[in-house]
Design a protein around this motif. Structure first.
Motif, PDB file in Angstrom:
ATOM      1  N   ALA A 110     -22.108 -26.403  61.436  1.00 26.52           N
ATOM      2  CA  ALA A 110     -23.284 -27.266  61.640  1.00 26.52           C
ATOM      3  C   ALA A 110     -24.523 -26.614  61.020  1.00 26.52           C
ATOM      4  N   VAL A 111     -24.667 -25.314  61.209  1.00 24.47           N
ATOM      5  CA  VAL A 111     -25.826 -24.605  60.644  1.00 24.47           C
ATOM      6  C   VAL A 111     -25.771 -24.651  59.116  1.00 24.47           C
ATOM      7  N   ALA A 112     -24.573 -24.436  58.562  1.00 23.01           N
ATOM      8  CA  ALA A 112     -24.416 -24.486  57.101  1.00 23.01           C
ATOM      9  C   ALA A 112     -24.777 -25.878  56.574  1.00 23.01           C
ATOM     10  N   ALA A 113     -24.301 -26.919  57.283  1.00 21.64           N
ATOM     11  CA  ALA A 113     -24.584 -28.303  56.856  1.00 21.64           C
ATOM     12  C   ALA A 113     -26.085 -28.575  56.924  1.00 21.64           C
ATOM     13  N   ALA A 116     -27.717 -27.041  54.126  1.00 22.16           N
ATOM     14  CA  ALA A 116     -27.112 -27.519  52.874  1.00 22.16           C
ATOM     15  C   ALA A 116     -26.556 -26.366  52.037  1.00 22.16           C
ATOM     16  N   ILE A 117     -25.866 -25.458  52.710  1.00 17.89           N
ATOM     17  CA  ILE A 117     -25.169 -24.368  52.022  1.00 17.89           C
ATOM     18  C   ILE A 117     -23.720 -24.338  52.521  1.00 17.89           C
ATOM     19  N   THR A 118     -22.896 -23.541  51.855  1.00 17.80           N
ATOM     20  CA  THR A 118     -21.501 -23.432  52.312  1.00 17.80           C
ATOM     21  C   THR A 118     -21.418 -22.418  53.451  1.00 17.80           C
ATOM     22  N   LEU A 119     -20.287 -22.431  54.122  1.00 21.39           N
ATOM     23  CA  LEU A 119     -20.069 -21.464  55.200  1.00 21.39           C
ATOM     24  C   LEU A 119     -20.110 -20.028  54.653  1.00 21.39           C
ATOM     25  N   SER A 120     -19.521 -19.816  53.468  1.00 21.31           N
ATOM     26  CA  SER A 120     -19.577 -18.483  52.842  1.00 21.31           C
ATOM     27  C   SER A 120     -21.015 -18.032  52.662  1.00 21.31           C
ATOM     28  N   GLU A 121     -21.838 -18.947  52.152  1.00 21.80           N
ATOM     29  CA  GLU A 121     -23.240 -18.591  51.901  1.00 21.80           C
ATOM     30  C   GLU A 121     -23.967 -18.278  53.205  1.00 21.80           C
ATOM     31  N   LEU A 122     -23.647 -19.023  54.247  1.00 21.56           N
ATOM     32  CA  LEU A 122     -24.244 -18.722  55.551  1.00 21.56           C
ATOM     33  C   LEU A 122     -23.867 -17.311  56.003  1.00 21.56           C
ATOM     34  N   LEU A 123     -22.639 -16.898  55.663  1.00 19.46           N
ATOM     35  CA  LEU A 123     -22.174 -15.560  56.052  1.00 19.46           C
ATOM     36  C   LEU A 123     -22.662 -14.482  55.086  1.00 19.46           C
ATOM     37  N   GLY A 124     -23.313 -14.911  54.009  1.00 20.82           N
ATOM     38  CA  GLY A 124     -23.924 -13.927  53.111  1.00 20.82           C
ATOM     39  C   GLY A 124     -23.154 -13.638  51.844  1.00 20.82           C
ATOM     40  N   ALA A 125     -22.282 -14.552  51.429  1.00 21.32           N
ATOM     41  CA  ALA A 125     -21.506 -14.314  50.211  1.00 21.32           C
ATOM     42  C   ALA A 125     -21.315 -15.616  49.445  1.00 21.32           C
ATOM     43  N   ALA A 126     -21.159 -15.512  48.133  1.00 15.98           N
ATOM     44  CA  ALA A 126     -20.848 -16.707  47.335  1.00 15.98           C
ATOM     45  C   ALA A 126     -19.422 -17.148  47.671  1.00 15.98           C
ATOM     46  N   PRO A 127     -19.162 -18.466  47.704  1.00 14.46           N
ATOM     47  CA  PRO A 127     -17.784 -18.926  47.949  1.00 14.46           C
ATOM     48  C   PRO A 127     -16.884 -18.449  46.820  1.00 14.46           C
ATOM     49  N   ARG A 128     -15.717 -18.020  47.139  1.00 13.75           N
ATOM     50  CA  ARG A 128     -14.776 -17.589  46.099  1.00 13.75           C
ATOM     51  C   ARG A 128     -13.362 -17.716  46.634  1.00 13.75           C
ATOM     52  N   PRO A 129     -12.406 -17.901  45.723  1.00 10.39           N
ATOM     53  CA  PRO A 129     -11.020 -17.950  46.191  1.00 10.39           C
ATOM     54  C   PRO A 129     -10.580 -16.563  46.669  1.00 10.39           C
ATOM     55  N   ILE A 130      -9.678 -16.541  47.601  1.00 13.96           N
ATOM     56  CA  ILE A 130      -9.194 -15.302  48.207  1.00 13.96           C
ATOM     57  C   ILE A 130      -7.682 -15.237  47.992  1.00 13.96           C
ATOM     58  N   ALA A 308     -13.830 -18.132  54.153  1.00 20.21           N
ATOM     59  CA  ALA A 308     -15.266 -17.901  53.965  1.00 20.21           C
ATOM     60  C   ALA A 308     -15.649 -16.501  54.433  1.00 20.21           C
ATOM     61  N   LEU A 309     -15.097 -16.088  55.557  1.00 24.22           N
ATOM     62  CA  LEU A 309     -15.394 -14.755  56.096  1.00 24.22           C
ATOM     63  C   LEU A 309     -14.877 -13.665  55.147  1.00 24.22           C
ATOM     64  N   ALA A 310     -13.675 -13.882  54.602  1.00 24.81           N
ATOM     65  CA  ALA A 310     -13.094 -12.890  53.692  1.00 24.81           C
ATOM     66  C   ALA A 310     -13.918 -12.751  52.416  1.00 24.81           C
ATOM     67  N   SER A 311     -14.641 -13.814  52.040  1.00 29.30           N
ATOM     68  CA  SER A 311     -15.493 -13.699  50.852  1.00 29.30           C
ATOM     69  C   SER A 311     -16.650 -12.744  51.115  1.00 29.30           C
ATOM     70  N   ARG A 312     -16.989 -12.561  52.379  1.00 33.90           N
ATOM     71  CA  ARG A 312     -18.060 -11.642  52.752  1.00 33.90           C
ATOM     72  C   ARG A 312     -17.522 -10.217  53.011  1.00 33.90           C
ATOM     73  N   ASP A 344     -14.498 -27.936  49.502  1.00 27.11           N
ATOM     74  CA  ASP A 344     -15.946 -28.130  49.481  1.00 27.11           C
ATOM     75  C   ASP A 344     -16.473 -28.894  50.684  1.00 27.11           C
ATOM     76  N   GLY A 345     -15.773 -29.952  51.067  1.00 23.85           N
ATOM     77  CA  GLY A 345     -16.283 -30.825  52.121  1.00 23.85           C
ATOM     78  C   GLY A 345     -16.354 -30.174  53.487  1.00 23.85           C
ATOM     79  N   VAL A 346     -15.689 -29.039  53.655  1.00 18.71           N
ATOM     80  CA  VAL A 346     -15.560 -28.469  54.997  1.00 18.71           C
ATOM     81  C   VAL A 346     -16.893 -27.999  55.559  1.00 18.71           C
ATOM     82  N   ALA A 347     -17.801 -27.577  54.657  1.00 21.78           N
ATOM     83  CA  ALA A 347     -19.085 -27.082  55.142  1.00 21.78           C
ATOM     84  C   ALA A 347     -19.899 -28.200  55.777  1.00 21.78           C
TER      85      ALA A 347
END
Ligand code: MG
Length: 349
Positions: A110-113, A116-130, A308-312, A344-347
């Motif tokens: 909800a905070v990410a939405a 208007a950022i992704t969950l990864s970005e909220l956690l402090g990292a760019a989204p990336r595949p893991i 998302a967490l693993a991207s951080r 993408d839509g998950v955020a």
């Protein structure tokens, strides 16, 4: 922006094939969806699954905890102060970590939405595949070997073999899989608490003598047997991962102090969500332990939060996040073996 509602629902997930470990066999399961809504129309959602043998929770107990105990703490709370609100909610109840995880991830989304950022970005990292491993279900050695070859062909670079006794059969399983795949494929073994320390030494001794290299051995002995876990860690040349022994930050501190493992498998459902997982990871690093992110048998939407967490944290590591891949219809996490990325839509559902 204030939280006005916390709701739960259910959805069924059918697996592409049955999933078997030393503890259970599953062909389909239900997930609990948790929604957090605000007065401004922002929504965050998550999906969690009760895994009674690991956390003591069922889907019914998760719904009860979210709707009657944890959720009410969040009503009226401001999203800009979400971290404190989540800490307060978690303090309202001991245990119930999967229910807490459901709420924690829904609030983070909800905070990410809202921002208007992704969950990864909220956690402090760019989204990336893991990168992730894929699990080989517990089965007869030739069946596991054939499945191993298929998974390696599909592009997975790390295989996690479920074993579970008898020991002679487990030795056969590991050797059969090792013969079936190129040496470049990493082999991980997860005993899900099925062995004694003595049996673990016997299996690892036998497969090592046969020339098989293992990347790690996960949870060889029962969760509470830290003495046994420490004995295995001290005596085998293969790194030992604690999973069922490692739920909370306090557990991980105890494991580090006892020299009982080399790495901890962190799962959001075991510790209570993203906020708690960051704390567990920090304690592991401070104690000199490696970090691996895993998941329960859950939906892609559930796994996506951990992606998302693993991207951080530990983005370069090959994690244990194949749960969403097992779903017949995939959602939330997109798999292109060996990679998984959060959809993408998950955020902002
Ligand atoms: Mg495990």
């Amino acid at each position: 922006m204030r939280i006005t509602a916390v709701e739960t629902g259910r959805r069924g997930v059918r697996l592409r094939s049955s999933f078997r470990t030393a503890l259970r066999e599953v062909t389909d399961f239900e997930v609990v969806t948790v929604w957090v809504r605000t007065d401004d129309g922002v929504t965050g959602c998550s999906e969690v699954v009760g895994t009674a043998r690991i956390t003591g929770e069922t889907n019914a107990s998760i719904e009860e905890a979210v709707n009657k105990v944890l959720g009410p703490v969040l009503i009226g709370r401001d999203l800009s102060d979400y971290s404190v609100a989540l800490t307060d909610a978690a303090a309202a109840m001991v245990g119930n970590t999967t229910a807490k995880c459901g709420l924690d991830v829904a609030v983070h989304r909800a905070v990410a939405a809202w921002r208007a950022i992704t969950l990864s970005e909220l956690l402090g990292a760019a989204p990336r595949p893991i990168a992730t491993d894929v699990t080989l279900s517990l089965a007869a050695p030739p069946v596991m070997a054939a499945e191993a070859a298929r998974r390696a062909n599909e592009g997975f670079g790390a295989l996690k073999l479920k074993v579970g006794g008898p020991v002679a059969l487990d030795i056969e399983r590991i050797q059969a899989v090792a013969r079936a795949v190129p040496a470049t494929v990493a082999l991980r073994v997860d005993a899900n608490q099925a062995w004694t320390a003595k049996q673990a030494l016997e299996v690892i001794g036998a497969v090592t003598a046969a020339g098989v290299t293992l990347e790690f051995l996960e949870q060889p002995v029962p969760a509470a047997d830290l003495t046994g876990l420490a004995a295995v860690t001290a005596r085998i040349p293969v790194p030992v991962v604690a999973d069922e022994s490692a739920h909370s930050a306090a557990d991980v501190r105890r494991l580090a102090d006892a020299g009982a493992c080399d790495v901890v498998n962190i799962k959001l459902a075991k510790c209570g969500g993203l906020q708690a997982a960051l704390e567990v990871a920090a304690v592991a690093c401070a104690g000199g332990l490696g970090v691996l992110f895993g998941s329960m048998l859950e939906s892609g939407t559930g796994v996506a939060a951990t992606v998302a967490l693993a991207s951080r944290v530990a983005a370069e590591q090959v994690h244990d996040l194949d749960a969403g891949w097992w779903a017949e219809v995939q959602s939330g996490a997109v798999y292109e073996p060996p990679l998984v990325r959060a959809e993408d839509g998950v955020a902002a559902p």
